[in-house]
Write a protein that holds these residues in place. Structure first.
Motif, PDB file in Angstrom:
ATOM      1  N   SER A  52     -72.794  60.727  -6.998  1.00 62.57           N
ATOM      2  CA  SER A  52     -73.942  59.988  -6.042  1.00 62.57           C
ATOM      3  C   SER A  52     -73.492  60.988  -4.719  1.00 62.57           C
ATOM      4  CB  SER A  52     -73.869  58.547  -5.876  1.00 62.57           C
ATOM      5  OG  SER A  52     -75.148  57.987  -7.140  1.00 62.57           O
ATOM      6  N   LEU A  53     -74.321  61.281  -3.727  1.00 66.41           N
ATOM      7  CA  LEU A  53     -74.350  61.554  -2.428  1.00 66.41           C
ATOM      8  C   LEU A  53     -74.856  60.715  -1.869  1.00 66.41           C
ATOM      9  CD1 LEU A  53     -73.209  64.016  -0.207  1.00 66.41           C
ATOM     10  CD2 LEU A  53     -75.269  64.593  -0.063  1.00 66.41           C
ATOM     11  N   ILE A  54     -73.719  60.359  -0.611  1.00 66.45           N
ATOM     12  CA  ILE A  54     -74.007  59.411   0.567  1.00 66.45           C
ATOM     13  C   ILE A  54     -74.212  59.865   2.623  1.00 66.45           C
ATOM     14  CG2 ILE A  54     -74.024  56.777   2.046  1.00 66.45           C
ATOM     15  CD1 ILE A  54     -72.514  56.216  -0.768  1.00 66.45           C
ATOM     16  N   VAL A  55     -75.474  59.600   2.492  1.00 64.68           N
ATOM     17  CA  VAL A  55     -75.124  60.984   3.975  1.00 64.68           C
ATOM     18  C   VAL A  55     -76.032  59.406   4.829  1.00 64.68           C
ATOM     19  CG1 VAL A  55     -76.933  62.213   5.490  1.00 64.68           C
ATOM     20  CG2 VAL A  55     -76.240  63.042   2.803  1.00 64.68           C
ATOM     21  N   ASP A  56     -75.213  58.934   5.590  1.00 62.78           N
ATOM     22  CA  ASP A  56     -75.493  58.063   6.508  1.00 62.78           C
ATOM     23  C   ASP A  56     -75.981  57.832   8.043  1.00 62.78           C
ATOM     24  OD1 ASP A  56     -75.078  55.468   8.242  1.00 62.78           O
ATOM     25  OD2 ASP A  56     -73.623  54.467   7.073  1.00 62.78           O
ATOM     26  N   LEU A  57     -76.758  58.046   8.455  1.00 62.26           N
ATOM     27  CA  LEU A  57     -77.560  58.807   9.762  1.00 62.26           C
ATOM     28  C   LEU A  57     -77.246  57.677  11.154  1.00 62.26           C
ATOM     29  CD1 LEU A  57     -80.417  60.327   8.187  1.00 62.26           C
ATOM     30  CD2 LEU A  57     -78.189  61.666   8.327  1.00 62.26           C
ATOM     31  N   ALA A  58     -76.823  56.487  10.336  1.00 63.67           N
ATOM     32  CA  ALA A  58     -77.029  55.836  10.968  1.00 63.67           C
ATOM     33  C   ALA A  58     -75.591  55.639  12.388  1.00 63.67           C
ATOM     34  CB  ALA A  58     -76.688  53.877  10.801  1.00 63.67           C
ATOM     35  N   SER A  59     -75.735  55.425  13.567  1.00 63.74           N
ATOM     36  CA  SER A  59     -75.006  55.285  14.913  1.00 63.74           C
ATOM     37  C   SER A  59     -73.809  55.363  14.012  1.00 63.74           C
ATOM     38  CB  SER A  59     -75.123  53.802  16.033  1.00 63.74           C
ATOM     39  OG  SER A  59     -76.106  53.374  16.256  1.00 63.74           O
ATOM     40  N   LYS A  60     -71.975  55.157  14.570  1.00 64.10           N
ATOM     41  CA  LYS A  60     -70.919  54.917  14.039  1.00 64.10           C
ATOM     42  C   LYS A  60     -71.224  53.837  14.486  1.00 64.10           C
ATOM     43  CE  LYS A  60     -68.848  59.441  15.669  1.00 64.10           C
ATOM     44  NZ  LYS A  60     -68.120  60.205  16.652  1.00 64.10           N
ATOM     45  N   PRO A  61     -70.254  53.000  13.420  1.00 65.54           N
ATOM     46  CA  PRO A  61     -69.512  53.047  12.686  1.00 65.54           C
ATOM     47  C   PRO A  61     -70.213  53.364  11.132  1.00 65.54           C
ATOM     48  CG  PRO A  61     -68.435  51.146  12.770  1.00 65.54           C
ATOM     49  CD  PRO A  61     -70.005  51.876  14.355  1.00 65.54           C
ATOM     50  N   GLY A  62     -71.462  53.826  11.122  1.00 66.67           N
ATOM     51  CA  GLY A  62     -72.289  53.640  10.077  1.00 66.67           C
ATOM     52  C   GLY A  62     -72.354  52.502   9.653  1.00 66.67           C
ATOM     53  N   GLY A  63     -73.597  52.547   8.623  1.00 64.98           N
ATOM     54  CA  GLY A  63     -73.549  51.426   7.557  1.00 64.98           C
ATOM     55  C   GLY A  63     -72.863  50.737   5.801  1.00 64.98           C
ATOM     56  N   THR A  64     -72.034  52.221   6.260  1.00 60.77           N
ATOM     57  CA  THR A  64     -70.956  52.213   4.434  1.00 60.77           C
ATOM     58  C   THR A  64     -69.946  51.712   4.791  1.00 60.77           C
ATOM     59  OG1 THR A  64     -72.449  54.684   4.259  1.00 60.77           O
ATOM     60  CG2 THR A  64     -70.899  54.508   2.913  1.00 60.77           C
ATOM     61  N   ASP A  65     -69.503  51.584   3.612  1.00 63.35           N
ATOM     62  CA  ASP A  65     -67.777  51.168   3.567  1.00 63.35           C
ATOM     63  C   ASP A  65     -67.042  53.059   3.165  1.00 63.35           C
ATOM     64  OD1 ASP A  65     -65.750  50.684   2.409  1.00 63.35           O
ATOM     65  OD2 ASP A  65     -65.914  48.968   2.165  1.00 63.35           O
ATOM     66  N   PHE A  66     -66.856  53.428   3.723  1.00 61.52           N
ATOM     67  CA  PHE A  66     -66.494  54.922   3.725  1.00 61.52           C
ATOM     68  C   PHE A  66     -65.366  54.793   3.106  1.00 61.52           C
ATOM     69  CE2 PHE A  66     -69.520  55.299   7.147  1.00 61.52           C
ATOM     70  CZ  PHE A  66     -70.448  56.392   6.676  1.00 61.52           C
ATOM     71  N   ARG A  67     -64.156  53.701   3.162  1.00 62.01           N
ATOM     72  CA  ARG A  67     -63.386  53.292   2.674  1.00 62.01           C
ATOM     73  C   ARG A  67     -63.253  53.449   1.083  1.00 62.01           C
ATOM     74  NH1 ARG A  67     -60.619  49.681  -0.502  1.00 62.01           N
ATOM     75  NH2 ARG A  67     -62.694  48.525   0.252  1.00 62.01           N
ATOM     76  N   TYR A  68     -64.110  52.559   0.627  1.00 62.34           N
ATOM     77  CA  TYR A  68     -64.015  52.228  -0.697  1.00 62.34           C
ATOM     78  C   TYR A  68     -65.195  53.667  -1.907  1.00 62.34           C
ATOM     79  CZ  TYR A  68     -66.022  50.046  -5.136  1.00 62.34           C
ATOM     80  OH  TYR A  68     -65.806  49.777  -6.548  1.00 62.34           O
ATOM     81  N   ALA A  69     -66.060  53.970  -1.013  1.00 61.21           N
ATOM     82  CA  ALA A  69     -66.763  55.385  -1.284  1.00 61.21           C
ATOM     83  C   ALA A  69     -65.535  56.423  -1.644  1.00 61.21           C
ATOM     84  CB  ALA A  69     -67.522  55.529  -0.835  1.00 61.21           C
ATOM     85  N   GLU A  70     -64.576  56.496  -0.895  1.00 66.27           N
ATOM     86  CA  GLU A  70     -63.415  57.716  -1.178  1.00 66.27           C
ATOM     87  C   GLU A  70     -62.851  57.083  -2.093  1.00 66.27           C
ATOM     88  OE1 GLU A  70     -60.094  60.183   1.219  1.00 66.27           O
ATOM     89  OE2 GLU A  70     -61.273  58.077   2.416  1.00 66.27           O
ATOM     90  N   LYS A  71     -62.025  55.773  -2.475  1.00 65.47           N
ATOM     91  CA  LYS A  71     -61.816  55.285  -3.745  1.00 65.47           C
ATOM     92  C   LYS A  71     -62.555  55.458  -5.057  1.00 65.47           C
ATOM     93  CE  LYS A  71     -59.354  51.400  -5.047  1.00 65.47           C
ATOM     94  NZ  LYS A  71     -58.883  49.871  -4.974  1.00 65.47           N
ATOM     95  N   ARG A  72     -63.469  55.919  -4.899  1.00 64.48           N
ATOM     96  CA  ARG A  72     -64.422  55.322  -5.818  1.00 64.48           C
ATOM     97  C   ARG A  72     -64.415  57.282  -5.823  1.00 64.48           C
ATOM     98  NH1 ARG A  72     -69.625  54.081  -8.389  1.00 64.48           N
ATOM     99  NH2 ARG A  72     -68.542  55.224  -9.616  1.00 64.48           N
ATOM    100  N   GLY A  73     -64.599  57.963  -5.683  1.00 64.65           N
ATOM    101  CA  GLY A  73     -64.749  59.072  -5.411  1.00 64.65           C
ATOM    102  C   GLY A  73     -65.915  59.553  -5.023  1.00 64.65           C
ATOM    103  N   ILE A  74     -66.926  58.826  -4.420  1.00 70.42           N
ATOM    104  CA  ILE A  74     -67.910  58.947  -3.968  1.00 70.42           C
ATOM    105  C   ILE A  74     -67.964  59.931  -2.967  1.00 70.42           C
ATOM    106  CG2 ILE A  74     -70.342  57.902  -4.227  1.00 70.42           C
ATOM    107  CD1 ILE A  74     -70.249  56.245  -5.448  1.00 70.42           C
TER     108      ILE A  74
END
Length: 301
Positions: free
Chosen positions: A237-259
């Motif tokens: 999967s690819l996540i594209v977060d268009l929300a203003s910083k810091p966004g609405g995504t747990d980027f740390r966990y996404a990286e950990k999962r390889g997403i």
């Protein structure tokens, strides 16, 4: 026309060049801060440092889309100068002076309120947000193509939020042949999603609903793609977060999962700065003519 109005344009990126060009065409007197590395000049515009502005003569201050940082700094891609906007500077302006910014924060809100001046956040306006959704969508398509090895056509796409950007994103990806579902909370939004011929789902069910998504596009400016939600996504999967910083995504966990998860606010200024600048310039010129001309008349009566 803006003849007789003195405007300070402080900081910004390529979008501000269109704003400056428009203000020049309308015959305003411009003072430019943070543009010392800009090669070409503008007739009727003077470049200088922020402490060289005669703030007591300024009818309007135009800040870049991000406004200021939380400590008052104003960024400019055309200068290495440190630019700080202070309460003292705002206090020196005439009572009718209006400050225009794309967005704001607690610092900018605070100094403007203490000076009892008017602050206009352009990105809170429906017209600006809707026009800006066009280059935002184009930029999102570009990012998806660059970061996937499959076509948008026939892919499973989940769009989170049906605001002005979310609606444009969902409609466009559907027109490209994607299978689009859209998550929202308001019943009116869920009804609108169904009316658009897309699949609605309530955000309470996000974990189940996006678990088969190839692409997730978030427009909600608070944490919605938590670690628990991301754990349900396929690894490709690819996540594209268009929300203003810091966004609405747990980027740390996404990286950990390889997403792959991309934070992409401000796409209009990146992919189409000329168009994005013209959008701001046109709205600003209308506001300046109505607000400031009327304001000056009121202050002189």
């Amino acid at each position: 026309m803006l003849t007789g109005l003195t405007i300070a344009v402080i900081g910004g990126d390529a979008r501000q060049l269109e704003v400056i060009r428009k203000m020049t065409e309308l015959d305003s007197k411009l003072f430019l801060v943070g543009f010392d590395q800009l090669d070409h000049g503008f007739t009727g515009a003077t470049k200088g440092k922020i402490d060289e502005i005669s703030f007591n003569e300024v009818d309007a201050i135009i800040l870049p889309v991000p406004g200021t940082t939380i400590d008052g700094h104003v960024d400019s891609v055309f200068s290495n100068e440190e630019i700080v906007l202070t309460e003292e500077m705002i206090n020196k302006t005439p009572e009718h002076c209006t400050i225009y910014s794309g967005i704001s924060n607690s610092y900018l809100d605070g100094i403007v309120q203490k000076a009892n001046r008017k602050l206009v956040q352009l990105f809170e306006r429906d017209d600006v947000a809707i026009y800006n959704s066009i280059p935002t969508v184009e930029g999102t398509i570009m990012m998806v193509i660059q970061h996937t090895d499959f076509t948008i056509h026939s892919s499973e796409v989940a769009v989170l939020g049906l605001g002005r950007v979310g609606m444009s994103v969902a409609r466009t990806f559907s027109s490209l042949g994607a299978n689009v579902k859209v998550g929202a909370r308001k019943t009116a939004h869920l009804a609108r999603i169904a009316e658009m011929g897309l699949k609605p789902f309530h955000l309470e069910n996000i974990e189940k609903e996006i678990s088969a998504s190839d692409i997730v596009i978030n427009t909600i400016p608070h944490l919605i793609l938590t670690a628990k939600v991301i754990s349900t996504l396929p690894s490709h999967s690819l996540i594209v977060d268009l929300a203003s910083k810091p966004g609405g995504t747990d980027f740390r966990y996404a990286e950990k999962r390889g997403i792959k998860a991309l934070l992409a606010p401000g796409l209009p200024g990146i992919v189409a700065p000329k168009t994005a600048g013209k959008i701001l310039a046109n709205v600003l010129s209308q506001l300046l003519v109505s607000d400031l001309t009327n304001g000056r008349k009121g202050s002189s009566s």
